[in-house]
Scaffold this motif. Structure first.
Motif, short mmCIF file in Angstrom:
data_model
loop_
_atom_site.label_atom_id
_atom_site.label_comp_id
_atom_site.label_asym_id
_atom_site.label_seq_id
_atom_site.Cartn_x
_atom_site.Cartn_y
_atom_site.Cartn_z
N ARG A 30 -5.68 10.30 -5.05
CA ARG A 30 -5.22 9.11 -5.47
C ARG A 30 -4.06 8.55 -4.34
O ARG A 30 -3.82 7.52 -4.23
CB ARG A 30 -4.29 9.60 -6.78
N HIS A 31 -3.45 9.63 -3.65
CA HIS A 31 -2.36 9.28 -2.69
C HIS A 31 -3.20 8.49 -1.75
O HIS A 31 -2.51 7.50 -0.94
CB HIS A 31 -1.66 10.54 -2.14
N LYS A 32 -4.28 8.95 -1.30
CA LYS A 32 -5.04 8.19 -0.20
C LYS A 32 -5.27 6.62 -0.68
O LYS A 32 -5.11 5.77 -0.09
CB LYS A 32 -6.27 8.86 -0.14
N LEU A 33 -5.73 6.42 -1.80
CA LEU A 33 -6.14 5.01 -2.42
C LEU A 33 -4.76 4.10 -2.51
O LEU A 33 -4.75 2.93 -2.02
CB LEU A 33 -6.78 5.14 -3.57
N GLU A 34 -3.63 4.91 -2.91
CA GLU A 34 -2.46 4.36 -3.12
C GLU A 34 -1.79 3.97 -1.60
O GLU A 34 -1.00 2.74 -1.22
CB GLU A 34 -1.33 5.10 -3.81
N SER A 35 -2.26 4.70 -0.65
CA SER A 35 -1.73 4.27 0.67
C SER A 35 -2.57 3.00 1.37
O SER A 35 -2.15 2.24 2.26
CB SER A 35 -1.94 5.51 1.81
N LEU A 36 -3.48 2.69 0.90
CA LEU A 36 -4.50 1.58 1.20
C LEU A 36 -4.21 0.35 0.20
O LEU A 36 -4.68 -0.89 0.71
CB LEU A 36 -5.89 1.88 0.85
#
Length: 111
Positions: A30-36
């Motif tokens: 989730r954090h990876k997607l939010e960073s994108l």
């Protein structure tokens, strides 16, 4: 793995998992997607086209929504110039995605 025969005739199988590992891997993804989010990216598709746009969202089927998207056709003998076609908001089906490249963040140039 445990199998349970339910009253309705369906067999339910469950595998033992630790709740902590599921939460950690889910949080990391989730954090990876939010960073994108709101980052520019290029998506290569199976038919050779490329879409460039702002990443807005995705779903469980790996479909991707791009905002302010532009489509680039692969160069052929009939035309050499890769002029974009403006699409605006575009949904790219996950099964057509070959690769995704995220634009590097650069610091803005102030005068």
């Amino acid at each position: 793995m445990a199998s349970v025969l339910e009253e309705n005739g369906y067999i339910t199988e469950s595998c033992p998992r630790t709740a902590d590992s599921d939460v950690e891997s889910g949080d990391t993804a989730r954090h990876k997607l939010e960073s994108l989010l709101n980052r520019n990216m290029r998506i290569q598709m199976t038919d050779g086209r490329s879409l460039i746009g702002c990443f807005l969202c995705t779903d469980r089927d790996c479909n991707v929504i791009l905002g302010s998207a532009q489509e680039f056709l692969r160069p052929s003998d009939s035309f050499r110039i890769r002029e974009p076609r403006v699409l605006g908001l575009a949904m790219v089906p996950g099964h057509h995605i070959v690769s995704i490249q995220v634009e590097l963040e650069t610091s803005p140039q102030y005068i």
